[in-house]
Design an enzyme around this catalytic site. Structure first.
Site, short mmCIF file in Angstrom:
data_model
loop_
_atom_site.label_atom_id
_atom_site.label_comp_id
_atom_site.label_asym_id
_atom_site.label_seq_id
_atom_site.Cartn_x
_atom_site.Cartn_y
_atom_site.Cartn_z
NE ARG A 292 37.05 6.17 -62.32
CZ ARG A 292 36.23 5.50 -63.11
NH1 ARG A 292 36.71 4.54 -63.88
NH2 ARG A 292 34.96 5.80 -63.19
CG ASN A 293 38.98 10.51 -67.22
OD1 ASN A 293 39.74 9.97 -68.02
ND2 ASN A 293 37.83 9.99 -66.85
#
Ligand code: ZN
Lengths: 378, 77
Positions: free
Chosen positions: A189-190
């Site tokens: 998610r990064n």
């Protein structure tokens, strides 16, 4: 060998039909998360689910972390309706479920209308009833009745990043074409920092290819935007991965923050995409201090029949004595020599428009991120 | 054995007691909560291993579509 889809068969419930053909069915607008669940069911990401859970399956998932037929399943996929909405509905009815944002038009064949206990659901899935936990808060906000039954997706619209939105059918085809037998999946998610890169490349060393699979969708304030995450990975792959060893595809699904149970769910989805291995890091799908940092590793012991191999990692860090990026298994030196990769620190620097040190994040990646006017969700 | 109705989902089979005891020990601490669920799992594995893998049915047109999509991403030559 490429694993079979979970439960043995890749679900395909996407039947192209004009919504006008079913215009006379009662129509219900649902939220985007539910619409994405429908897309994931229809395209086989949630195989073997063919629809929203009925009561027996839900009870079994709560108690045993398995569907009624014994197939591992840890996150209930549920459709909630309120009293007013179910008033004129009965089991056996067909209804239309629609969502504007995704353009989802789908049919639900109602098998069962039933009620559930929110406390039991929250406690079992999230291990807590604390309403500060976003998953528990979601459960508390659910409507009172559940509808179980098969769905059929008729139509959905093309959305941003769809060129990267590969279906399990497509990824399985891709892996076969590339001749990959063993594929490791990485969930994210990064944007990637050096620590992520080491985890990925360490795993990749022992298999044929890596499947980078960012979760795209609703984010909280201060998170990197989806645009930034994808661009950052494109850059990393361009400069630091062999073209024939890495692919990226997005996954549209909401994060549940269910820690260990969600780690199993994440693994199952990647198995359906055709992956043989799945990377689980520290506090996978965790939030706050609700789960022990390695609970998401331990839960895999309960699933010798999962059909995808977890690859467990603790953190990578830089050791000044080793003069290398290492982990706790390969560096014998004291902690005072260790420098952790801090996602938080990297984010702070980027927020101030500064390039993080190159031993934290690749320069090309940082520059890609800083090219965006607004790299963070506001 | 009594005649089974169509809606009956399970049936009883016999295995040697010592084997059953061994399995019970083996499944302790795993997700298998009963002898039956473990035996079912093993049998499913054995059967799926011998079944022919059905080839993904793509029409030529579908296959070309997918290939183009993957080429556009740079994932296929
Ligand atoms: Zn060291």
């Amino acid at each position: 060998m490429m694993p079979k889809p979970h439960g043995g068969k890749l679900v395909d419930r996407h039947i192209k039909r004009k919504p006008s053909e079913v215009a006379d069915l009662p129509k219900f607008e649902i939220n985007t998360n539910l619409a994405e669940d429908i897309e994931n069911i229809a395209k086989g990401v949630f195989s073997p689910l063919e629809g929203f859970l009925c009561k027996n399956d839900l009870e079994n998932v709560i108690k045993e972390k398995r569907l009624e037929n014994g197939t591992p399943w840890t996150i209930p996929i549920l459709l909630d309706f309120d009293k007013k909405e179910i008033k004129d509905l009965k089991e056996g009815d067909q209804i239309l479920l629609t969502n504007t944002e995704t353009g989802v038009h789908s049919i639900l064949d109602i098998d069962e209308i039933y009620t559930f206990d929110k406390k039991t659901l929250a406690q079992s899935v999230y291990g807590t009833q604390d309403t500060n936990h976003p998953g528990v808060a979601n459960v508390n906000n659910m409507k009172q009745f559940l509808l179980g039954g098969k769905i059929t997706l008729l139509e959905s619209k093309t959305r941003e990043f769809d060129e990267y939105n590969l279906t399990p059918k497509e990824t399985r085809f891709l892996f076969k074409e590339k001749g990959w037998k063993e594929i490791v999946a990485f969930q994210t998610r990064n944007p990637p920092h050096i620590g992520h890169e080491y985890v990925q490349k360490t795993a990749l060393t022992f298999v044929d290819g890596i499947f980078i699979n960012p979760i795209i969708g609703k984010k909280k304030k201060g998170d990197f935007t989806d645009n930034v995450i994808l661009a950052a990975y494109e850059t990393l792959m361009k400069y630091y991965y062999l073209k024939e060893r890495a692919v990226m595809s997005i996954l549209r699904t909401s994060m549940k923050y269910a820690g260990p149970r969600e780690a199993i769910h994440h693994a199952i989805m990647r198995k359906n995409f055709g992956c043989t291995h799945f990377i689980i890091g520290r506090d996978h799908a965790g939030i706050g201090n609700y789960y022990g940092p390695y609970n998401a590793h331990m839960i895999f012991q309960e699933f010798p029949d999962l059909g995808i191999t977890p690859v467990f990692f603790k953190s990578f860090f830089r050791c000044t004595k080793c003069d290398a990026v290492v982990n706790e298994k390969i560096c014998p030196h004291e902690e005072k020599y260790h420098i952790n990769f801090s996602g938080k620190k990297i984010r702070e620097l980027l927020m101030n428009g500064e390039i993080p040190p190159e031993n934290m994040m690749r320069k090309e990646v940082s520059e890609t991120i800083l090219k965006f006017d607004k790299p963070f969700v506001e | 054995m009594t005649e089974e109705k169509d809606d009956k989902k399970y049936t009883t089979i016999s295995i040697p007691t010592p084997l059953a005891e061994k399995i019970k020990k083996r499944i302790q601490g795993t997700g298998f909560n009963s002898l039956s669920s473990y035996v079912t799992y093993v049998l499913r594995e054995v059967i799926s291993g011998t079944e022919e893998e059905p080839e993904e049915a793509f029409s030529k047109e579908d296959e070309e579509k997918i290939k183009n999509r993957l080429r556009a991403l740079g994932y296929l030559d």
